[in-house]
Write an enzyme that holds these catalytic residues in place. Sequence first.
Site, short mmCIF file in Angstrom:
data_model
loop_
_atom_site.label_atom_id
_atom_site.label_comp_id
_atom_site.label_asym_id
_atom_site.label_seq_id
_atom_site.Cartn_x
_atom_site.Cartn_y
_atom_site.Cartn_z
N SER A 201 0.79 -1.23 0.00
CA SER A 201 0.00 0.00 0.00
C SER A 201 0.82 1.28 0.00
O SER A 201 0.33 2.32 -0.44
CB SER A 201 -0.95 0.00 1.19
OG SER A 201 -0.26 -0.23 2.39
N HIS B 87 -5.34 -3.32 -2.70
CA HIS B 87 -4.95 -2.34 -3.72
C HIS B 87 -4.82 -2.95 -5.11
O HIS B 87 -4.42 -2.26 -6.05
CB HIS B 87 -3.63 -1.66 -3.33
CG HIS B 87 -3.75 -0.90 -2.06
ND1 HIS B 87 -4.23 0.39 -2.01
CD2 HIS B 87 -3.52 -1.25 -0.77
CE1 HIS B 87 -4.26 0.80 -0.75
NE2 HIS B 87 -3.83 -0.18 0.02
N LYS C 108 -11.89 0.65 -1.99
CA LYS C 108 -10.91 1.31 -2.86
C LYS C 108 -11.45 1.28 -4.30
O LYS C 108 -12.38 2.03 -4.58
CB LYS C 108 -9.54 0.67 -2.67
CG LYS C 108 -9.10 0.77 -1.19
CD LYS C 108 -7.70 0.37 -0.94
CE LYS C 108 -7.39 0.16 0.54
NZ LYS C 108 -7.52 1.33 1.40
C1 PLP Z 1 -3.47 -3.43 2.29
C2 PLP Z 1 -4.71 -3.05 3.06
N1 PLP Z 1 -5.40 -4.00 3.68
C3 PLP Z 1 -6.51 -3.72 4.38
C4 PLP Z 1 -6.98 -2.42 4.48
C5 PLP Z 1 -8.21 -2.15 5.28
O1 PLP Z 1 -9.33 -1.93 4.46
P1 PLP Z 1 -10.55 -1.05 4.96
O2 PLP Z 1 -10.20 0.38 4.69
O3 PLP Z 1 -11.71 -1.55 4.17
O4 PLP Z 1 -10.70 -1.32 6.43
C6 PLP Z 1 -6.30 -1.40 3.83
C7 PLP Z 1 -6.80 -0.02 3.93
O5 PLP Z 1 -6.14 0.96 3.83
C8 PLP Z 1 -5.12 -1.70 3.11
O6 PLP Z 1 -4.41 -0.75 2.51
#
Ligand code: PLP
Length: 385
Positions: A178, A206, A235
């Site tokens: 991310s 992502h 996203k």
């Molecule tokens: C790699 C990754 N996993 C999980 C999440 C968590 O997702 P959510 O925003 O739906 O809680 C994010 C959110 O930024 C993320 O970047």
Amino acid sequence: MRMDWLTHELEEIKNQGLYRKLKTIDSGQTPRIMKDGRELVNLSSNNYLGLTIHPKVKRSAIDAIEKYGTSAGSARLISGNFDLYNHLEKKIAQFKGTEAAIVFGTGYMANLGVISAITTRGDLIISDELNHASIIDGCRLSRAEVKVYSHKDTSCLGKILSESKCNKKLIITDGVFSMDGDIAPLPEIVEIAHEYDAMVMVDEAHATGILGKHCRGTADHFNVEVDINMGTLSKALASFGGYIAGSSELIDYLRNRARSFIFSSTPPPPAAAAAIAAIEVIEKEKPTKQLWKNVEIYKKALIEMGFSISSQTQIIPLLIGDTQKTLEVADELERLGVYTIGIRPPTVPKGQGRIRTSLMATHSQKDIEKGLDAIRAVKEKFNLM
Ligand SMILES: Cc1ncc(COP(=O)(O)O)c(C=O)c1O
């Protein structure tokens, strides 16, 4: 007296330059946003395909409110399981090419729920050092032994597995990282997993809607199968919620054992309907193609400017290093009409502050040019490499 420690803690955070303040946007999550009465090019969005304002996605959300109201009013296992949620799970499974899927309140809760449900004391989790915080928290909650392998280092991963005596082993990696935008070496990870009889879980937050022939994510990109496919609806899918996709047996087990599913309400009906519509738009209209065109133009220009870019995707960080300097660069970009966020520890390792830029399919050439002009100016001013 009882709460005095808070003042001290907050001062500590400020002294380290790590104090976080909310910035307020006065518009939706679009390529140009309004902030403090100014229009800014938005280089900081996870709405990668721009679908939050797609007419079909908005229409579906509005229709769902008309039919079901604003909230599920309950957890799924009580009275909150509308046909809409079954439809969403079927749609996710079909899109991901898996037998089944289960929806959670958020992606964060999906990671917490699945990791703590499938591993426990006596098991081993091997996790990439740059995995998302929700994976780290899921590992903590599981009580399993956790070993962290160096970023994308499959020989380190293999060594840890070869030394383990645990019966149940789980490898977890982000598909697209991310804060770096690079892609996990999934074929090698899957091969090592088979050798040591370990399960593989990929966080496709992502990568969903972005990578692969069917836009399913990293596993699709490499054409490999993983045991547990995690993602978020918030996203590229332009909505809110999280999910796990996998075998029917896995999903059945999670319905019975994942505490963040059992003891928490489901995303609201408009969120479920928006996600279904977003998947349909991705499949039919293929907005991902334009995203990749934008990424190529933007990356090429940054490389010509002299930046060294290791990102392989729509997330393209500009590495700065020092925390204070990172914040100053972000402020200057905003002054020049471009919205970005300076990313500091603990989100990234110490000394690796960065401006995390990301592209959208709906950015126009003009938006991209304006963003690049501002980046060129800060590069000169702050002597960035
Ligand atoms: C790699 C990754 N996993 C999980 C999440 C968590 O997702 P959510 O925003 O739906 O809680 C994010 C959110 O930024 C993320 O970047």
